[in-house]
Design a protein around this motif. Structure first.
Motif, PDB file in Angstrom:
ATOM      1  N   ARG A 176       0.862  -1.181   0.000  1.00 12.07           N
ATOM      2  CA  ARG A 176       0.000   0.000   0.000  1.00 12.07           C
ATOM      3  C   ARG A 176       0.901   1.234   0.000  1.00 12.07           C
ATOM      4  O   ARG A 176       1.813   1.349   0.820  1.00 12.07           O
ATOM      5  CB  ARG A 176      -0.903  -0.019   1.220  1.00 12.07           C
ATOM      6  N   ILE A 177       0.644   2.144  -0.920  1.00  9.51           N
ATOM      7  CA  ILE A 177       1.453   3.360  -1.048  1.00  9.51           C
ATOM      8  C   ILE A 177       0.583   4.564  -0.706  1.00  9.51           C
ATOM      9  O   ILE A 177      -0.489   4.749  -1.289  1.00  9.51           O
ATOM     10  CB  ILE A 177       2.017   3.500  -2.468  1.00  9.51           C
ATOM     11  N   THR A 178       1.058   5.364   0.236  1.00  9.90           N
ATOM     12  CA  THR A 178       0.368   6.579   0.655  1.00  9.90           C
ATOM     13  C   THR A 178       1.277   7.769   0.389  1.00  9.90           C
ATOM     14  O   THR A 178       2.453   7.755   0.754  1.00  9.90           O
ATOM     15  CB  THR A 178       0.011   6.520   2.154  1.00  9.90           C
ATOM     16  N   LEU A 179       0.728   8.795  -0.248  1.00  5.55           N
ATOM     17  CA  LEU A 179       1.448  10.032  -0.527  1.00  5.55           C
ATOM     18  C   LEU A 179       0.941  11.103   0.436  1.00  5.55           C
ATOM     19  O   LEU A 179      -0.273  11.258   0.601  1.00  5.55           O
ATOM     20  CB  LEU A 179       1.191  10.485  -1.961  1.00  5.55           C
ATOM     21  N   ILE A 180       1.858  11.844   1.045  1.00  3.64           N
ATOM     22  CA  ILE A 180       1.478  12.913   1.967  1.00  3.64           C
ATOM     23  C   ILE A 180       2.200  14.177   1.532  1.00  3.64           C
ATOM     24  O   ILE A 180       3.430  14.241   1.514  1.00  3.64           O
ATOM     25  CB  ILE A 180       1.830  12.551   3.421  1.00  3.64           C
ATOM     26  N   ASP A 181       1.417  15.185   1.175  1.00  2.00           N
ATOM     27  CA  ASP A 181       1.952  16.434   0.617  1.00  2.00           C
ATOM     28  C   ASP A 181       1.440  17.610   1.441  1.00  2.00           C
ATOM     29  O   ASP A 181       0.499  17.478   2.221  1.00  2.00           O
ATOM     30  CB  ASP A 181       1.492  16.557  -0.846  1.00  2.00           C
ATOM     31  N   GLY A 182       2.049  18.756   1.255  1.00  3.56           N
ATOM     32  CA  GLY A 182       1.656  19.994   1.922  1.00  3.56           C
ATOM     33  C   GLY A 182       2.812  20.965   1.864  1.00  3.56           C
ATOM     34  O   GLY A 182       3.916  20.615   1.431  1.00  3.56           O
ATOM     35  N   ARG A 183       2.575  22.178   2.294  1.00  2.00           N
ATOM     36  CA  ARG A 183       3.621  23.206   2.282  1.00  2.00           C
ATOM     37  C   ARG A 183       4.602  22.992   3.438  1.00  2.00           C
ATOM     38  O   ARG A 183       4.310  22.278   4.395  1.00  2.00           O
ATOM     39  CB  ARG A 183       2.980  24.594   2.397  1.00  2.00           C
ATOM     40  N   SER A 184       5.754  23.647   3.364  1.00  2.00           N
ATOM     41  CA  SER A 184       6.759  23.552   4.422  1.00  2.00           C
ATOM     42  C   SER A 184       6.176  23.976   5.757  1.00  2.00           C
ATOM     43  O   SER A 184       5.478  24.974   5.843  1.00  2.00           O
ATOM     44  CB  SER A 184       7.947  24.464   4.104  1.00  2.00           C
ATOM     45  N   GLY A 185       6.479  23.193   6.781  1.00  2.00           N
ATOM     46  CA  GLY A 185       6.028  23.515   8.124  1.00  2.00           C
ATOM     47  C   GLY A 185       4.562  23.218   8.388  1.00  2.00           C
ATOM     48  O   GLY A 185       4.034  23.565   9.440  1.00  2.00           O
TER      49      GLY A 185
END
Length: 174
Positions: free
Chosen positions: A10-19
């Motif tokens: 299972r592959i999960t991607l977690i993204d967002g801006r710095s901090g």
């Protein structure tokens, strides 16, 4: 679902801006699930490397897994400003990839789940990132923020995510 798909990690991607809280969120998820964790912070080739880090993980990890090749990634030595060593990932173990640039249409097509994290406003994100990474990040904040904006405009990671993790709204006053 075929037996090959059932056996795939299972592959999960977690993204967002710095901090924003991506690393903390991803580390807690990895601890809870036993998944291996790959942080794009370890892959980006320097302060101008968001897009290159994204492409590296897409080719050497996500596409490699999809094609049955051994997944691996190359670290970046920030101190010496040069590529570091290669690291192997267990192709049978669930994987979490976290960092700005984790979610793109190409990456999303090869993953099971995508999460956008925005647990802090811009001022708090900056404060947290600089507290974590020091004056070097303070000097490069604007430079990096431009790359984050380009990534968001090009790939719409927030809109592509299956889940958005936001701060809890303050209770309404009565």
């Amino acid at each position: 679902m075929s037996s090959a798909e059932a056996a795939a990690p299972r592959i999960t991607l977690i993204d967002g801006r710095s901090g924003a809280g991506k690393t903390t969120y991803a580390a807690a998820l990895a601890a809870r699930t036993g998944a291996q964790l790959l942080s794009l912070d370890d892959v980006y080739p320097g302060w101008d490397g968001l897009e290159a880090g994204e492409a590296h993980v897409l080719e050497h990890v996500l596409r490699a897994l999809a094609e049955g090749r051994p997944p691996r990634w190359r670290s970046y030595n920030w101190v010496d400003d040069r590529p570091g060593s290669w690291h192997e990932l267990d192709p049978a173990c669930d994987l979490i990839i976290e960092g700005c640039g984790a979610i793109s249409p190409a990456a999303r097509a090869l993953a099971h789940h995508a999460v956008w994290v925005e647990l802090a406003d811009d001022a708090e994100r900056r404060r947290r990132a600089i507290a974590r990474d020091g004056e070097s990040f303070a000097r490069n904040w604007d430079r990096w923020a431009v790359q984050e904006q380009v990534h968001a405009a090009r790939h719409a990671p927030r809109e592509t995510a299956d889940e958005i993790v936001e701060p809890l709204s303050p209770p309404s006053g009565r």
